[in-house]
Design an enzyme around this catalytic site. Structure first.
Site, PDB file in Angstrom:
ATOM      1  N   TYR A 185       9.335  -6.315  -0.873  1.00 53.98           N
ATOM      2  CA  TYR A 185       8.609  -5.097  -1.207  1.00 53.98           C
ATOM      3  C   TYR A 185       9.137  -4.530  -2.523  1.00 53.98           C
ATOM      4  CZ  TYR A 185      12.272  -1.944   0.841  1.00 53.98           C
ATOM      5  OH  TYR A 185      13.419  -1.261   1.141  1.00 53.98           O
TER       6      TYR A 185
ATOM      7  N   THR B 173       0.809  -1.231   0.000  1.00 48.08           N
ATOM      8  CA  THR B 173       0.000   0.000   0.000  1.00 48.08           C
ATOM      9  C   THR B 173       0.837   1.274   0.000  1.00 48.08           C
ATOM     10  OG1 THR B 173      -0.162   0.036   2.437  1.00 48.08           O
ATOM     11  CG2 THR B 173      -1.896  -1.148   1.222  1.00 48.08           C
ATOM     12  N   TRP B 174       2.138   1.183  -0.248  1.00 47.88           N
ATOM     13  CA  TRP B 174       2.957   2.391  -0.296  1.00 47.88           C
ATOM     14  C   TRP B 174       2.516   3.249  -1.479  1.00 47.88           C
ATOM     15  CZ3 TRP B 174       8.737   2.849  -1.996  1.00 47.88           C
ATOM     16  CH2 TRP B 174       9.240   4.093  -1.581  1.00 47.88           C
TER      17      TRP B 174
ATOM     18  N   TYR C  52       3.103   5.605   5.674  1.00 45.85           N
ATOM     19  CA  TYR C  52       2.474   5.644   4.355  1.00 45.85           C
ATOM     20  C   TYR C  52       1.313   6.634   4.254  1.00 45.85           C
ATOM     21  CZ  TYR C  52       5.018   1.261   3.397  1.00 45.85           C
ATOM     22  OH  TYR C  52       5.986   0.282   3.218  1.00 45.85           O
TER      23      TYR C  52
ATOM     24  N   ASP D 180      -0.198  -5.195   3.574  1.00 44.12           N
ATOM     25  CA  ASP D 180       0.903  -4.541   4.264  1.00 44.12           C
ATOM     26  C   ASP D 180       0.750  -3.032   4.188  1.00 44.12           C
ATOM     27  OD1 ASP D 180       3.947  -4.733   5.244  1.00 44.12           O
ATOM     28  OD2 ASP D 180       3.791  -3.142   3.736  1.00 44.12           O
TER      29      ASP D 180
ATOM     30  N   GLN E 134      11.109  -7.872   5.999  1.00 43.41           N
ATOM     31  CA  GLN E 134      10.585  -7.328   4.742  1.00 43.41           C
ATOM     32  C   GLN E 134      11.686  -6.498   4.078  1.00 43.41           C
ATOM     33  OE1 GLN E 134       7.398  -3.985   3.587  1.00 43.41           O
ATOM     34  NE2 GLN E 134       6.508  -5.653   4.792  1.00 43.41           N
TER      35      GLN E 134
END
Length: 277
Positions: A186, A18-19, A50, A45, A158
C-alpha cells in the site's frame, strides 16, 4: 497475471487503492476505478476506515462485480468475533455485494487473534468472504497467526512498501514467500516521498523510464512488484492516472535496472517495528 497467495485466483500485479479517494472529485474517482477495470486492474482494495470509499466503490463496480477481486478490512476496534462479523455485514451492505474476495484485519489491536480468525472462518463458511488475511503484520505477528489458523489459511499481508521504505524486505517478504502468502504494497509512491525529478534517485528513475518508454512511477511500480509474491495498489484520482498505473504491469525491468534502483534507494537496516501509515 499471478496467483494471489497459495490458493487464490490469478490477478494482475497492479491493483487499485481507495484510501482518501472520497476526498476528491467523486465522478473522476469512479471513472478512474472503471478505467482501471477496463485495463485489467481488477483488484480493488478498500476498508471500513476509508470514509465514503466503500459506497464509491459500489457505484464504480455496479454491473461488473464478477470481474472484481474485492478486498475490504475490519478495524481492530471491531475485530472481536461478533464485531468482525457485524463489520463485514456493514461493508457488504455499503459495497452492495454478497461477498468479499478477501477480508483483512487492518492492523493488530486489542482483541485476541483467535477471535478474529474464528470470525473469518465463520464468514468463509457462510460464503461471505472467499479468503482472509491481515495488514501491517510483522513476521513475529505472522508466526503467531499461523499457529492459530494453521497452514494455508492466510491469503495476504498488506503492508507499507515504497522505494524509500523497504523494511518488509528484511523479514516479511521472506516469511510470506515461504508460507504462500501474497504481499500487497500500500502507498507504493509514499506520501510526499516519491523521489523528486532532480534528486539522484529521480534522475535514475527517469533514465530507466526513458529506456523503456515508460514513466518514473511506472518504473517504481515495476520494481515493487518484481517478485511473483508482490502486488501493489496505487490510488488513481482520474482515468489517465489509472491508465498510467495499469501500464506498469506490462513493464519488465532488467537485472541491471533492479540493481541500480536497489543501490539508489537502499534497503537500510531492519527497524525495531514494522513501519505503517
Amino acid at each position: 497475471m499471478r496467483r494471489f497467495g497459495r490458493g487464490g485466483p490469478e490477478i494482475a500485479p497492479i491493483g487499485q487503492g481507495t484510501w482518501h479517494i472520497d476526498r476528491g472529485d467523486r465522478t473522476a474517482a469512479i471513472a478512474a476505478l472503471r478505467r482501471g477495470l477496463d485495463l485489467g486492474m481488477t483488484h480493488i482494495d478498500t476498508a471500513e476506515m476509508y470514509g465514503d470509499a466503500e459506497p464509491l466503490v459500489a457505484e464504480a463496480i455496479e454491473g461488473r462485480r464478477d470481474e472484481v477481486f474485492l478486498v475490504s478490512k475490519v478495524l481492530p476496534s471491531n475485530a472481536s468475533r461478533r464485531g468482525t462479523i457485524a463489520a463485514c455485514e456493514r461493508s457488504l451492505k455499503r459495497l452492495k455485494t454478497d461477498r468479499l474476495d478477501c477480508y483483512l484485519l487492518h492492523w493488530r489491536g486489542q482483541y485476541r487473534l483467535a477471535e478474529t480468525v474464528a470470525a473469518f472462518e465463520e464468514l468463509a463458511a457462510a460464503g461471505k468472504i472467499r479468503s482472509w488475511g491481515v495488514s501491517n503484520f510483522d513476521a513475529g505477528d505472522l508466526w503467531e497467526l499461523l499457529k492459530i489458523a494453521g497452514p494455508g489459511k492466510i491469503a495476504c499481508n498488506q503492508v507499507l512498501y515504497h522505494l524509500r521504505e523497504r523494511a518488509i524486505e528484511h523479514a516479511v517478504i521472506p516469511w510470506c514467500e515461504a508460507h504462500g502468502v501474497a504481499v500487497t504494497a500500500y502507498s507504493p509512491f509514499g506520501h510526499n516521498e516519491f523521489p523528486a525529478p532532480r534528486s539522484p534517485e529521480g534522475r535514475l528513475l527517469q533514465s530507466i523510464a526513458d529506456a523503456h518508454g515508460a514513466t518514473p512511477r511506472q518504473v517504481a511500480l515495476a520494481f515493487l512488484t518484481r517478485r511473483p509474491s508482490l502486488f501493489a495498489i496505487p490510488k488513481a484520482a482520474d482515468p489517465a492516472h489509472a491508465a498510467d498505473n495499469a501500464a506498469a504491469g506490462e513493464l519488465r525491468l532488467s537485472d541491471d535496472d533492479i540493481v541500480a534502483i536497489d543501490q539508489a534507494c537502499p534497503l537500510g537496516p531492519e527497524p525495531a517495528s514494522l513501519p505503517m501509515l
